[in-house]
Write a protein that holds these residues in place. Structure first.
Motif, PDB file in Angstrom:
ATOM      1  N   ASP A 100     -27.550  41.030  10.089  1.00 20.67           N
ATOM      2  CA  ASP A 100     -26.649  40.602   9.013  1.00 20.67           C
ATOM      3  C   ASP A 100     -25.344  40.064   9.575  1.00 20.67           C
ATOM      4  N   ALA A 102     -24.040  36.051   9.202  1.00 17.52           N
ATOM      5  CA  ALA A 102     -22.767  35.743   8.558  1.00 17.52           C
ATOM      6  C   ALA A 102     -21.736  35.144   9.505  1.00 17.52           C
ATOM      7  N   ASP A 119     -32.045  35.969   5.170  1.00 17.29           N
ATOM      8  CA  ASP A 119     -31.325  37.243   5.086  1.00 17.29           C
ATOM      9  C   ASP A 119     -32.260  38.317   5.614  1.00 17.29           C
TER      10      ASP A 119
END
Length: 226
Positions: free
Chosen positions: A40, A44, A183
């Motif tokens: 994650d 990002a 994701d």
């Protein structure tokens, strides 16, 4: 008495094994949660230029921003979306400088299966990804129809004449295509359920051992060697 002692020994060994498996799954849970947190964090991060020689080990989920040309020719990969229904992922060749890679443009419904999609110059932001979707039950692709049943990056790259590198677009490239950015939600993390299952089995094993030990004791109240 020997039979009771033997049963208790089996009960203790079985319980210890099942508890150990539960603890092991909890350790795997901690490892998986740490891995998902790192994924994650990487997803990002600020996008970078396309690396020269990316691999799943060195560049998996790496955010990139490229300016390139989406070329004619595409492959449709059978897919579905919740609350939408069946459709396809649209995979196309993307020329970036002097090289050509794959771009997963996103999801389109069966209604737009034969639509004439936009090509040409685009600035694309997305993530590098090598999906692991092929197993022993995956049908062979229908190459004549350009229809595939999994995002098999090496095989699709060979069919389209690109590097075995895929960018999952996070920005739109066509009105008929919905981008599906990567994701970590698609990465299975069932270790807690597995741990609970093993601990419940250990509890059942204890109860069964106690039950059978009582039955053996009742059938041999004087503790005779049977």
């Amino acid at each position: 008495m020997r039979r009771i002692l033997f049963l208790l020994l089996i009960g203790l060994a079985g319980t210890a094994t099942l508890v150990w498996l539960g603890v092991w799954q909890l350790q795997r849970l901690a490892w998986k949660q740490d891995m998902l947190a790192r994924i994650d964090s990487r997803i990002a991060a600020a996008p970078v230029e396309l690396p020269d020689d990316p691999t799943p080990e060195t560049a998996g989920f790496l955010p990139v921003r490229v300016t390139g040309e989406i070329l004619d020719g595409e492959i449709l990969v059978l897919a579905s979306m919740k609350q939408v229904g069946p459709g396809y992922r649209v995979i196309a060749p993307l020329r970036v400088g002097g090289r050509t890679v794959l771009i997963d443009r996103g999801f389109t419904t069966t209604e737009f299966e034969d639509a004439l999609r936009s090509t040409g110059s685009f600035e694309v932001t997305g993530n590098l990804h090598w999906p692991d979707e092929v197993d022993g039950f995956t049908p062979d692709p229908d190459e004549a129809a350009g229809l595939w049943f999994a995002r098999d990056v090496p095989s699709i790259a060979a069919a389209l004449g690109t590097e075995p590198v895929m960018i999952i677009a996070a920005t739109p490239t066509d009105p008929t295509i919905l981008p599906l950015p990567v994701d970590s939600s698609g990465i299975p993390n069932d270790h807690l359920q597995y741990a609970i299952t093993w601990f419940l089995l250990a509890a059942v094993w204890v109860v069964m051992t106690y039950f059978f030990a009582r039955r053996l004791r009742a059938s041999d109240p004087k503790g005779q060697d049977t």
